[in-house]
Structures are given as structure tokens and as C-alpha cells.
Write a protein that holds these residues in place. Structure first.
Motif, PDB file in Angstrom:
ATOM      1  N   ASN A   1       0.389  -1.459   0.128  1.00  0.00           N
ATOM      2  CA  ASN A   1       0.157  -0.353   0.032  1.00  0.00           C
ATOM      3  C   ASN A   1       0.574   1.240   0.053  1.00  0.00           C
ATOM      4  OD1 ASN A   1      -1.917   1.790   0.136  1.00  0.00           O
ATOM      5  ND2 ASN A   1      -3.050   0.801   2.379  1.00  0.00           N
ATOM      6  N   PHE A   2       0.507   2.076  -0.944  1.00  0.00           N
ATOM      7  CA  PHE A   2       1.336   3.447  -1.511  1.00  0.00           C
ATOM      8  C   PHE A   2       1.172   4.039   0.340  1.00  0.00           C
ATOM      9  CE2 PHE A   2       2.262   7.560  -3.277  1.00  0.00           C
ATOM     10  CZ  PHE A   2       3.056   7.520  -3.724  1.00  0.00           C
ATOM     11  N   LYS A   3       0.328   4.116   0.299  1.00  0.00           N
ATOM     12  CA  LYS A   3      -0.319   4.740   1.787  1.00  0.00           C
ATOM     13  C   LYS A   3       0.033   4.979   2.709  1.00  0.00           C
ATOM     14  CE  LYS A   3      -4.370   7.129  -0.412  1.00  0.00           C
ATOM     15  NZ  LYS A   3      -3.895   8.595  -0.957  1.00  0.00           N
ATOM     16  N   LYS A   4       1.188   3.747   2.672  1.00  0.00           N
ATOM     17  CA  LYS A   4       1.653   3.248   4.101  1.00  0.00           C
ATOM     18  C   LYS A   4       3.273   3.407   3.935  1.00  0.00           C
ATOM     19  CE  LYS A   4      -1.472   0.171   6.347  1.00  0.00           C
ATOM     20  NZ  LYS A   4      -2.606   0.823   6.290  1.00  0.00           N
ATOM     21  N   TRP A   5       3.909   4.084   2.344  1.00  0.00           N
ATOM     22  CA  TRP A   5       5.042   4.260   2.801  1.00  0.00           C
ATOM     23  C   TRP A   5       5.404   5.451   3.681  1.00  0.00           C
ATOM     24  CZ3 TRP A   5       7.435   4.549  -2.965  1.00  0.00           C
ATOM     25  CH2 TRP A   5       6.992   2.948  -3.186  1.00  0.00           C
TER      26      TRP A   5
ATOM     27  N   GLU B   1       6.607  13.623  -5.073  1.00  0.00           N
ATOM     28  CA  GLU B   1       5.319  13.986  -4.508  1.00  0.00           C
ATOM     29  C   GLU B   1       5.496  15.836  -5.310  1.00  0.00           C
ATOM     30  OE1 GLU B   1       2.104  10.606  -3.113  1.00  0.00           O
ATOM     31  OE2 GLU B   1       3.719  12.260  -1.566  1.00  0.00           O
TER      32      GLU B   1
ATOM     33  N   LYS C   1       2.674  18.125  -3.617  1.00  0.00           N
ATOM     34  CA  LYS C   1       2.146  17.921  -2.082  1.00  0.00           C
ATOM     35  C   LYS C   1       3.044  18.871  -1.617  1.00  0.00           C
ATOM     36  CE  LYS C   1      -0.502  14.804  -1.505  1.00  0.00           C
ATOM     37  NZ  LYS C   1      -1.856  14.623  -1.828  1.00  0.00           N
TER      38      LYS C   1
ATOM     39  N   ARG D   1       7.769   9.844  -0.704  1.00  0.00           N
ATOM     40  CA  ARG D   1       7.298   8.569  -0.114  1.00  0.00           C
ATOM     41  C   ARG D   1       8.675   7.681  -0.369  1.00  0.00           C
ATOM     42  NH1 ARG D   1       2.083   7.782   1.339  1.00  0.00           N
ATOM     43  NH2 ARG D   1       0.899   9.953   1.048  1.00  0.00           N
TER      44      ARG D   1
END
Length: 135
Positions: free
Chosen positions: A7-11, A59, A62, A75
Motif C-alpha cells: 500500500n503506497f499510502k503506508k510508505w 510527489e 504536495k 515517499r
């Protein structure tokens, strides 16, 4: 990057502010000023992560929440899905920040331009206070 990415969000997220020697701890610096580097960019941090063979994603849309003028973040994925490290030298986020801060000053884009020229030549249109003249 590799196909089986979790999961990319957990990086882990690295903001340039974390390793900027020009910032104070209150402004967001996370490592000691002696180990930090001057004004790193997200692209330089990404290149350094690539050099350390750590999967990363830059990113640029951001910004750092405490200073939204600081645009860009990176990330990083320190561990594989089985829990083993991508780079045995970098076991934690803090170690990664210190390693990246060591590499950024030697970045190829750094050798020529050290300080971006400030282009804020705000020339006043008229001198003096203005207003009504006294009689």
C-alpha cells in the motif's frame, strides 16, 4: 518500481524540511543541524534514495503542512513486504534522513548552483510619503 509494492499510502514520507539545516526544530527539522544539509529539494532527496537503492516516489503536488510554501515530498519504502530491509545500512527513517543529508551536498545538480538567486527586486514606484502637502 517493482510490481509487488505494498500500500503506497503506508510508505514513509520525507519532507525536505526534515533535513534542512536552515530550519529550526520548531520549524520541522528532524535531525541535528550539524548533520543536516542546506535547502534540499524533493528531487535531490529522491535521487539520493535511488542511489541508496531504496524505492521512492516524488510527489511535487504536495506541500509541508506547517509551511505550505515548501512544495514537494518524497515517499520511501524502507522494508519489503516480508519485513526485510531494502538497504541493510538504512534500518530506520532517522538513519535514512541522516544518510540522505550526507549525500545531498554531493548531488550533481548542487555542484554548479549552491544558492538559487532570489528574484525579488521589488522596486518602489515612487519615493516619499505621499499624501497631502502641508501649507
Amino acid at each position: 518500481m517493482d510490481g509487488g509494492t505494498p500500500n503506497f499510502k503506508k510508505w514513509n514520507i520525507l519532507y525536505p524540511v526534515y533535513i534542512n539545516s536552515k530550519k529550526t526544530i520548531a520549524e520541522g527539522r528532524r535531525i541535528s543541524a550539524t548533520k543536516a544539509c542546506e535547502n534540499p529539494t524533493a528531487l535531490e532527496i529522491g535521487d539520493c534514495c535511488g542511489h541508496l537503492k531504496i524505492p521512492f516516489a516524488i510527489e511535487l503536488d504536495k506541500a509541508y503542512p506547517r509551511d505550505f510554501m515548501q512544495v514537494g515530498r518524497v515517499r520511501v519504502l524502507l522494508k519489503r513486504p516480508d519485513g526485510s530491509l531494502h538497504n541493510p545500512v538504512v534500518a530506520s527513517k532517522k538513519q535514512l534522513m541522516v544518510r540522505v543529508a550526507e549525500l545531498v551536498p554531493r548531488h550533481p545538480g548542487r555542484t554548479k548552483k549552491q544558492e538559487p538567486a532570489a528574484t525579488s527586486n521589488a522596486v518602489p514606484t515612487k519615493s516619499g510619503k505621499g499624501g497631502k502637502k502641508k501649507r
